[in-house]
Design an enzyme around this catalytic site. Structure first.
Site, mmCIF file in Angstrom:
data_model
loop_
_atom_site.group_PDB
_atom_site.id
_atom_site.type_symbol
_atom_site.label_atom_id
_atom_site.label_comp_id
_atom_site.label_asym_id
_atom_site.label_seq_id
_atom_site.Cartn_x
_atom_site.Cartn_y
_atom_site.Cartn_z
ATOM 1 N N LYS A 165 0.884 -1.165 0.000
ATOM 2 C CA LYS A 165 0.000 0.000 0.000
ATOM 3 C C LYS A 165 0.921 1.213 0.000
ATOM 4 O O LYS A 165 1.401 1.654 1.025
ATOM 5 C CB LYS A 165 -0.889 -0.018 1.253
ATOM 6 C CG LYS A 165 -2.256 0.611 1.084
ATOM 7 C CD LYS A 165 -2.217 2.059 0.629
ATOM 8 C CE LYS A 165 -1.967 3.018 1.772
ATOM 9 N NZ LYS A 165 -1.766 4.407 1.313
ATOM 10 N N GLU A 239 8.321 1.041 11.518
ATOM 11 C CA GLU A 239 9.466 1.948 11.313
ATOM 12 C C GLU A 239 8.888 3.358 11.284
ATOM 13 O O GLU A 239 8.266 3.752 10.295
ATOM 14 C CB GLU A 239 10.164 1.630 9.980
ATOM 15 C CG GLU A 239 10.652 0.202 9.852
ATOM 16 C CD GLU A 239 11.965 -0.049 10.557
ATOM 17 O OE1 GLU A 239 12.618 0.933 10.954
ATOM 18 O OE2 GLU A 239 12.326 -1.225 10.735
ATOM 19 N N CYS A 273 13.359 10.117 7.764
ATOM 20 C CA CYS A 273 13.041 9.785 9.163
ATOM 21 C C CYS A 273 14.232 9.996 10.072
ATOM 22 O O CYS A 273 14.084 10.399 11.214
ATOM 23 C CB CYS A 273 12.565 8.339 9.243
ATOM 24 S SG CYS A 273 13.731 7.179 8.502
ATOM 25 N N GLU A 374 8.577 16.135 15.123
ATOM 26 C CA GLU A 374 9.231 15.889 13.841
ATOM 27 C C GLU A 374 8.753 16.927 12.822
ATOM 28 O O GLU A 374 7.562 16.996 12.531
ATOM 29 C CB GLU A 374 8.880 14.475 13.358
ATOM 30 C CG GLU A 374 9.619 14.071 12.113
ATOM 31 C CD GLU A 374 9.258 12.654 11.664
ATOM 32 O OE1 GLU A 374 8.069 12.296 11.725
ATOM 33 O OE2 GLU A 374 10.176 11.926 11.246
HETATM 34 P P1 NAD Z 1 1.860 8.552 7.292
HETATM 35 O O1 NAD Z 1 1.894 7.848 8.601
HETATM 36 O O2 NAD Z 1 0.946 9.688 7.111
HETATM 37 O O3 NAD Z 1 1.491 7.507 6.120
HETATM 38 C C1 NAD Z 1 2.236 6.327 5.903
HETATM 39 C C2 NAD Z 1 1.367 5.327 5.158
HETATM 40 O O4 NAD Z 1 0.298 4.919 6.007
HETATM 41 C C3 NAD Z 1 0.720 5.878 3.889
HETATM 42 O O5 NAD Z 1 0.738 4.881 2.906
HETATM 43 C C4 NAD Z 1 -0.697 6.165 4.341
HETATM 44 O O6 NAD Z 1 -1.652 6.143 3.318
HETATM 45 C C5 NAD Z 1 -0.931 5.022 5.311
HETATM 46 N N1 NAD Z 1 -2.001 5.246 6.284
HETATM 47 C C6 NAD Z 1 -2.576 6.407 6.678
HETATM 48 N N2 NAD Z 1 -3.523 6.173 7.626
HETATM 49 C C7 NAD Z 1 -3.518 4.836 7.847
HETATM 50 C C8 NAD Z 1 -4.236 3.974 8.732
HETATM 51 N N3 NAD Z 1 -5.144 4.444 9.585
HETATM 52 N N4 NAD Z 1 -3.958 2.657 8.710
HETATM 53 C C9 NAD Z 1 -3.012 2.154 7.888
HETATM 54 N N5 NAD Z 1 -2.302 2.919 7.017
HETATM 55 C C10 NAD Z 1 -2.557 4.242 7.000
HETATM 56 O O7 NAD Z 1 3.371 8.963 6.986
HETATM 57 P P2 NAD Z 1 3.894 9.814 5.747
HETATM 58 O O8 NAD Z 1 3.539 11.240 5.948
HETATM 59 O O9 NAD Z 1 3.516 9.141 4.485
HETATM 60 O O10 NAD Z 1 5.482 9.629 5.920
HETATM 61 C C11 NAD Z 1 6.257 10.398 6.771
HETATM 62 C C12 NAD Z 1 6.530 9.673 8.064
HETATM 63 O O11 NAD Z 1 7.175 8.414 7.814
HETATM 64 C C13 NAD Z 1 7.501 10.431 8.955
HETATM 65 O O12 NAD Z 1 7.039 10.404 10.280
HETATM 66 C C14 NAD Z 1 8.800 9.654 8.814
HETATM 67 O O13 NAD Z 1 9.681 9.802 9.898
HETATM 68 C C15 NAD Z 1 8.299 8.253 8.682
HETATM 69 N N6 NAD Z 1 9.300 7.371 8.075
HETATM 70 C C16 NAD Z 1 9.949 6.464 8.867
HETATM 71 C C17 NAD Z 1 10.950 5.656 8.331
HETATM 72 C C18 NAD Z 1 11.704 4.671 9.191
HETATM 73 O O14 NAD Z 1 12.395 3.808 8.649
HETATM 74 N N7 NAD Z 1 11.635 4.747 10.518
HETATM 75 C C19 NAD Z 1 11.282 5.763 6.979
HETATM 76 C C20 NAD Z 1 10.587 6.688 6.196
HETATM 77 C C21 NAD Z 1 9.600 7.498 6.747
#
Ligand code: NAD
Length: 482
Positions: A165, A239, A273, A374
């Site tokens: 997804k 993650e 991240c 963040e």
């Molecule tokens: P997000 O949490 O908004 O979305 C991530 C994914 O989750 C998307 O595909 C989104 O559609 C989906 N999603 C949204 N609501 C959901 C739900 N209720 N249930 C299941 N899935 C759902 O994050 P983002 O804005 O896309 O990405 C940025 C974040 O990702 C930052 O906090 C960053 O630090 C983190 N990140 C972490 C790592 C790591 O390895 N630790 C790597 C990359 C990004």
């Protein structure tokens, strides 16, 4: 995939908008709940086929996928640049990294070992390692090609099927990767992609037919995913976000440190991240060090992500842009000083594109929003410390614990700091290092479990213990007379 756009329950289309031009890049139908169910069912059948192949055959398919990723690096990087504003040079490097990950996992398919266990004479016990079945892989937008490969390989390499997804901001490269996977010889439906927003991810997280979840994204969403997955006792790798400290001591190579820290906060416009967003610099060198940062920051090339010379592109979307600008405004309102940047880069010719100039904020206090939350943008907050103990306390004063960075020429101090810092990764004298064989996972709110290195095998397999009575003679019984 069949679409049911005219059904009353059809979710809204996913519309991908370019952060560079504001134009629509693509409009795609979202997966309906029924399509999610169908995908899970198909994945189960595909997983059985995948696991019934020899490990060598699985290895060849993953290796072939790596070759196709390399061959299509330009195309995939361009898709990511158009959807997210990722600069093309970083996108290319990420696709090549993705190909390397596929080669690594191609070498792991025949290394899923169990153990022969010590047991009493006349009994043989051993373990075998089995795939879980179907994995939901939910990924963010900040490294779409890489994420749709690197996060799917541990489950695939361990014999699982995956349903990806991708983020609604960047679904195109995952869809293309799925086509390349098929071309590489993946069984049909082994690697499926479901386009959609949070509700599709939510359905996958709670789906009774999904055995494991690999989620990468924010803490807020990760918490929801964790709760939904816990209902069905799913194996979960999370993650999540970070607010990574970078500590600079006076004995560090200050030129290296300044360059490393700028790369660490500005790469991908700060949307990483593990970005080193909290600079803790010793008070005796703070002014001089900030000067070095300011001077270098103004030389960074911000602009069109498709220009190979560009080093920093726009942020991903209007919401992210507004969020970053709000953090900058709140820091100023709370008494910090914007030393450089803080808005749109002045050199840009027109007002299109969600660009934010490299921003360095000084006089940041630990309780300010910009220090605690963040930002996920090109914004570095600077605070000072006077003793090593204070540096550790400030570094650990965070709900996050993803990555950390220490710059010093004193090896003993480096080790001391590494032992005391509460983070899944500690870097000494370098910016972020990630590689497929190196574990990468967060402490505290930054995550659960580990998606890379051999640790990932634990997350993607289950261990079955087998015990056989091999001894001759009557069955040993605790019930005399029965
Ligand atoms: P997000 O949490 O908004 O979305 C991530 C994914 O989750 C998307 O595909 C989104 O559609 C989906 N999603 C949204 N609501 C959901 C739900 N209720 N249930 C299941 N899935 C759902 O994050 P983002 O804005 O896309 O990405 C940025 C974040 O990702 C930052 O906090 C960053 O630090 C983190 N990140 C972490 C790592 C790591 O390895 N630790 C790597 C990359 C990004």
């Amino acid at each position: 995939m069949t679409t049911t756009l005219d059904a009353p329950t059809a979710p809204a289309d996913v519309v991908v908008i370019s952060p560079t031009t504001g134009e629509t890049v693509a409009t795609l139908p979202s997966a309906t709940p029924a399509e999610v169910d169908e995908a899970v069912e198909r994945a189960r059948a595909a997983q059985r086929e995948w696991w019934s192949m020899t490990s060598d055959a699985r290895s060849r398919v993953l290796w072939r996928w790596s070759e196709l990723l390399d061959a299509h690096a330009e195309e995939l990087a361009t898709l990511d640049a158009r959807c997210t504003g990722k600069v093309i040079r970083d996108g290319l490097s990420e696709v090549r990294t993705a190909a390397r990950y596929a080669r690594y996992w191609a070498g792991q398919t025949d290394k899923l070992f169990g153990d022969q266990l010590a047991d009493v004479p006349g009994r043989l016990s051993y373990t075998i390692r089995e795939p879980l079945g179907v994995f939901g892989v939910i990924i963010p937008w900040n490294a779409p090609s890489l994420g749709s490969v690197s996060r799917t390989l541990p489950p695939l390499g361990c014999g699982n099927a995956v349903i990806v997804k991708p983020s609604e901001f960047s679904p195109l490269s995952a869809l293309r990767n799925a086509e390349l996977a098929r071309e590489a010889g993946f069984p049909e439906n082994l690697y499926q992609v479901l386009v959609g927003a949070g509700e599709v991810g939510a359905q996958l997280s709670g789906h009774p037919g999904v055995d494991g979840i690999s989620f990468t994204g924010s803490v807020t969403t990760g918490r929801k995913v964790n709760i939904a997955a816990a209902e069905g006792f799913k194996r979960t790798t999370l993650e999540l976000g970070g607010k990574s400290p970078v500590v600079v001591f006076p004995d560090a190579d200050l030129d290296d440190a300044a360059l490393g820290i700028l790369i660490g906060i500005l790469m991908n416009a700060g949307q990483i991240c593990a970005a080193n967003s909290r600079l803790l610099v010793h008070e005796s060198i703070a002014d001089e060090f900030v000067e070095r940062l300011l001077e270098r920051a103004q030389r960074v090339k911000v602009g069109d992500p498709l220009d190979p010379e560009t080093q920093v592109g726009p942020v991903v979307c209007q919401r992210q842009y507004d969020k970053v600008m709000d953090f900058i405004a709140s820091a100023e309102a709370e008494g910090a000083t914007v030393a450089v940047g803080g808005g749109r880069p002045v050199h840009l010719a027109d007002d299109r594109g969600l660009y934010i100039a490299p921003t360095i904020i000084t006089n940041v206090q630990p309780d300010m929003h910009v220090s605690r939350e963040e930002v996920f943008g090109p914004v570095l907050g600077v605070s000072t410390f006077s003793t090593e103990e204070e540096a550790v306390a400030l570094a650990n004063d965070s709900e996050f614990g993803l990555s950390s960075y220490v710059w010093t020429s004193d090896a003993a101090r480096l080790h001391r700091m590494a032992e005391l810092i509460e983070a899944g990764v500690v870097h000494g004298n370098t910016y972020l290092v990630m590689d497929v064989q190196l574990p990468f996972g967060g402490f505290k709110s930054s995550g659960v479990s580990n998606a890379f290195g051999n640790e990932a095998i634990e997350a993607c397999t289950q261990v079955k213990r087998i015990t056989l009575r091999t001894g001759q003679g009557p069955l040993p019984s605790p019930w005399p007379g029965v």
